[in-house]
Design an enzyme around this catalytic site. Structure first.
Site, mmCIF file in Angstrom:
data_model
loop_
_atom_site.group_PDB
_atom_site.id
_atom_site.type_symbol
_atom_site.label_atom_id
_atom_site.label_comp_id
_atom_site.label_asym_id
_atom_site.label_seq_id
_atom_site.Cartn_x
_atom_site.Cartn_y
_atom_site.Cartn_z
ATOM 1 N N LYS A 84 -6.805 71.588 120.810
ATOM 2 C CA LYS A 84 -6.469 71.016 119.500
ATOM 3 C C LYS A 84 -5.003 71.148 119.110
ATOM 4 O O LYS A 84 -4.574 70.543 118.122
ATOM 5 C CB LYS A 84 -7.314 71.691 118.411
ATOM 6 N N THR A 120 8.301 72.069 109.596
ATOM 7 C CA THR A 120 8.978 71.110 110.471
ATOM 8 C C THR A 120 9.747 70.045 109.704
ATOM 9 O O THR A 120 10.769 69.564 110.172
ATOM 10 C CB THR A 120 7.972 70.428 111.418
ATOM 11 N N LYS A 177 -8.839 62.565 121.570
ATOM 12 C CA LYS A 177 -9.950 62.673 120.617
ATOM 13 C C LYS A 177 -10.428 61.286 120.185
ATOM 14 O O LYS A 177 -11.621 61.094 119.921
ATOM 15 C CB LYS A 177 -9.532 63.500 119.403
ATOM 16 N N SER A 182 -14.584 65.804 115.295
ATOM 17 C CA SER A 182 -13.343 65.090 115.571
ATOM 18 C C SER A 182 -12.282 65.468 114.533
ATOM 19 O O SER A 182 -12.478 66.384 113.730
ATOM 20 C CB SER A 182 -13.577 63.578 115.601
ATOM 21 N N LYS A 238 -6.320 63.446 113.418
ATOM 22 C CA LYS A 238 -5.263 63.105 114.375
ATOM 23 C C LYS A 238 -5.709 62.030 115.366
ATOM 24 O O LYS A 238 -4.890 61.488 116.100
ATOM 25 C CB LYS A 238 -4.800 64.363 115.106
#
Length: 482
Positions: A200, A309, A254, A239, A242
Site C-alpha cells: 500500500k 510534501t 489496485k 480497495s 488511490k
C-alpha cells in the site's frame, strides 16, 4: 455548553459559564477569582463539528490548557469495578473522526454468524480490525492469513486472549503462492473471504513495481480464483481511493484488482448463481502503518520539524473502526442484494483534510505552537503522489448505496478473458523483474497512469483522460506486446 436552555444554570452544583465561543472570556473571569484551570475536558469530540473542534483546540492552546475528553462507554466498561472516571488525552483521531453511523447489527449477525471466514492480510491495520469485529460476531471458524510472521502471531494471540471460544487458525502464507492459496481454500472451504492483503505504500511500490504487481494484481487473482473454485459465498476486496484515476503503480495495481473482481462478480450473474465478488473503496485510515500520523508523532518526539510534501496536499481520513464496520455493512448489503453485482461500494469519507492542518493539530495537542515551537517543512511531492484523492472515477456513476455511509460506483465492465491475458503478461514480466515492461503494460491497461516520469499537479490531475477502462484494456490487447 452551547445549549441555550443551560446558560446561567447549574448542573450538580457546577455553574454553566457560557457557550464554547465564550471560553476566553470565561477563563478571564475565573482568573479574576484566582481560579486557574489546567485542562479543558470535552464530553465527546465526535459530537462536535469540525469547525468547533478546530476553534476549541486553538483557543485551548492560546490559553495554555491541555485538552482531554471523557472516556467512552466502552472504555468505562473496561474499567472494571473501580468505576473511577479518568479523562483521556484527545487524539488526532478524535478531532478528525466523525460521529459513527448507526449500523444494522442484525444484518451483520446474519452475514458472519456461524460461517467460516478467511481474512488475508489479517495482521495489518485493516485486516486485524476485521478480525476483531468479525470474531465478536460469532463465526464458526476464523482463518487468519498473513505473510508477516510477527503480525500474524500478534493478532492470533490477541484474539485467543479476548475470546478463546472462536476457533481460530493462523496461516503463514503469501498470496502470491497460487498453489499454497488453492490448497488452503481446498482444506478450509471458507464461506466468506475478506481480502485486505496488499502493498500500500506509494513511494515503496514506485521503487518496486514488480513487487506491487505480484501482490496486488497476481495475489488478488489467486485469492479470487480460489474463492470461485471452492464455492465461497462471497469475497470482499478492500480497495483504496488511490485506484481512482491512478498516477502511481500502487493505484494502478489496485484499479486492476477492482476490474478483476467486478468481472468475476458479473460472470456469476446467470440467474443470481455463483460467488459474489465485492469491492469496498475508501481513503486513508488514521494511524495505520506507513500513514502520516505515526510519522508526525515520531518527528514530534525528536523535537521536529514535521515534514509535509506540499502545502496544498489533502487526503480523506477515517478511523479504522468506522472503516471496518462500514466494510462489513457494505458486504452484508451486497450479499443480500443480487442487483448490486458489478458495483463498487464507496465509503462516505466526509470532507478531505489538508495534511498541513493535521500537522498543526498534532503540534497543538502536544501543548506547543505550530511554526513557533515546532516547525513544519515542505519537502516536495514524492513519485506517484497526488495532491488530492478522489473516490469516484469520471467514468463511474455515483448512486446511493441503500445503506447509511455507503455509496455505489457503477462503471462499465471489462471482459474477463482480456483481464486474464493481461494478468498473465503482468505475472510473467513481474516474475522476471522486468520493470520497464511492467510499467508499459500498466500504462497500456489503466487510464490516467502514465508512468513514473509524469509530473502530478492539481492542474494535471484535473486533465486526466476521461476515456473508460474498456477502451484502454482493448487497446492493451491490440498493442504490440513486450
Amino acid at each position: 455548553d452551547d445549549a441555550g436552555e443551560l446558560q446561567g444554570r447549574q448542573i450538580h452544583g457546577t455553574a454553566v459559564l457560557g457557550r464554547l465561543a465564550d471560553l476566553p472570556a470565561a477563563m478571564a473571569r475565573l482568573a479574576e477569582q484566582g481560579i486557574h484551570p489546567q485542562r479543558l475536558i470535552l464530553s465527546d469530540p465526535a459530537l462536535m463539528d469540525a469547525a468547533s473542534k478546530q476553534r476549541v483546540l486553538e483557543q485551548a492552546g492560546d490559553l495554555g490548557l491541555r485538552v482531554a475528553r471523557l472516556p467512552r462507554l466502552t472504555e468505562l466498561q473496561d474499567a472494571g469495578e473501580a468505576r473511577e472516571i479518568r479523562p483521556h488525552p484527545v487524539t488526532v483521531e478524535d478531532l478528525l473522526g466523525r460521529a459513527q453511523f448507526a449500523h444494522d447489527h442484525a444484518t451483520l449477525d446474519r452475514l458472519i454468524g456461524g460461517r467460516r471466514v478467511l481474512i488475508t492480510g489479517a495482521g495489518g491495520t485493516i485486516g486485524s480490525e476485521l478480525a476483531r469485529q468479525i470474531a465478536a460476531l460469532g463465526p464458526s471458524r476464523l482463518i487468519l492469513l498473513d505473510s508477516s510472521e510477527f503480525n500474524l502471531y500478534a493478532i492470533d494471540l490477541e484474539l485467543r486472549e479476548q475470546d478463546a471460544a472462536v476457533p481460530c487458525r493462523p496461516v503463514l502464507c503469501n498470496i502470491r503462492d497460487r498453489e499454497r492459496v488453492m490448497g488452503l481454500f481446498a482444506a478450509e472451504r471458507p464461506e466468506l473471504v475478506f481480502h485486505a492483503a496488499a502493498l500500500k505504500h506509494v513511494p515503496m511500490v514506485e521503487l518496486h513495481p514488480d513487487e506491487g504487481v505480484l501482490t496486488n494484481v497476481v495475489g488478488t487473482r489467486n485469492v479470487a480464483d480460489a474463492a470461485a473454485e471452492y464455492r465461497a459465498l462471497a469475497m470482499v476486496q478492500v480497495s483504496t481511493d488511490k485506484a481512482v484515476k491512478p498516477t502511481s503503480v500502487m493505484g494502478a495495481t489496485k484499479r486492476l484488482a477492482e476490474f478483476y473482481c467486478q468481472a468475476l462478480d458479473l460472470e456469476g450473474n446467470g440467474g443470481g448463481r455463483g460467488a459474489r465478488f465485492m469491492t469496498v473503496r475508501f481513503g486513508n485510515v488514521l494511524g495505520s502503518s506507513g500513514s502520516v500520523l505515526p510519522l508526525f508523532q515520531r518527528q514530534l518526539a525528536r523535537g521536529g520539524p514535521l515534514t509535509v510534501t506540499h502545502p496544498e496536499i489533502e487526503r480523506y481520513f477515517m478511523t479504522v473502526q468506522e472503516a471496518v464496520a462500514l466494510v462489513l455493512q457494505a458486504s452484508a448489503h451486497g450479499l443480500e442484494e443480487p442487483s448490486a453485482r458489478g458495483q463498487i461500494f464507496v465509503l462516505d469519507m466526509g470532507r478531505p483534510a489538508k495534511i498541513v492542518d493535521v500537522a498543526r493539530k498534532v503540534i497543538r495537542l502536544a501543548g506547543m505552537r505550530p511554526d513557533i515551537d515546532v516547525k513544519i517543512e515542505f519537502t516536495g511531492l514524492r513519485p506517484g503522489e497526488k495532491l488530492y484523492e478522489e473516490l469516484f472515477d469520471d467514468t463511474e456513476d455515483r448512486l446511493e448505496g441503500g445503506v447509511q455511509g455507503i455509496f455505489v460506483a457503477v462503471s462499465k465492465s471489462i471482459n474477463l478473458e482480456v483481464l486474464r491475458r493481461l494478468f498473465e503478461e503482468l505475472a510473467a514480466v513481474s516474475g522476471r523483474r522486468d520493470h520497464a515492461s511492467v510499467l508499459r503494460l500498466l500504462a497500456h491497461a489503466v487510464p490516467s497512469y502514465h508512468g513514473p516520469e509524469a509530473a502530478v499537479t492539481k492542474d494535471t490531475q484535473s486533465k486526466q483522460p476521461a476515456h473508460g477502462p474498456v477502451r484502454a484494456l482493448w487497446g492493451y490487447a491490440a498493442a504490440e506486446q513486450p
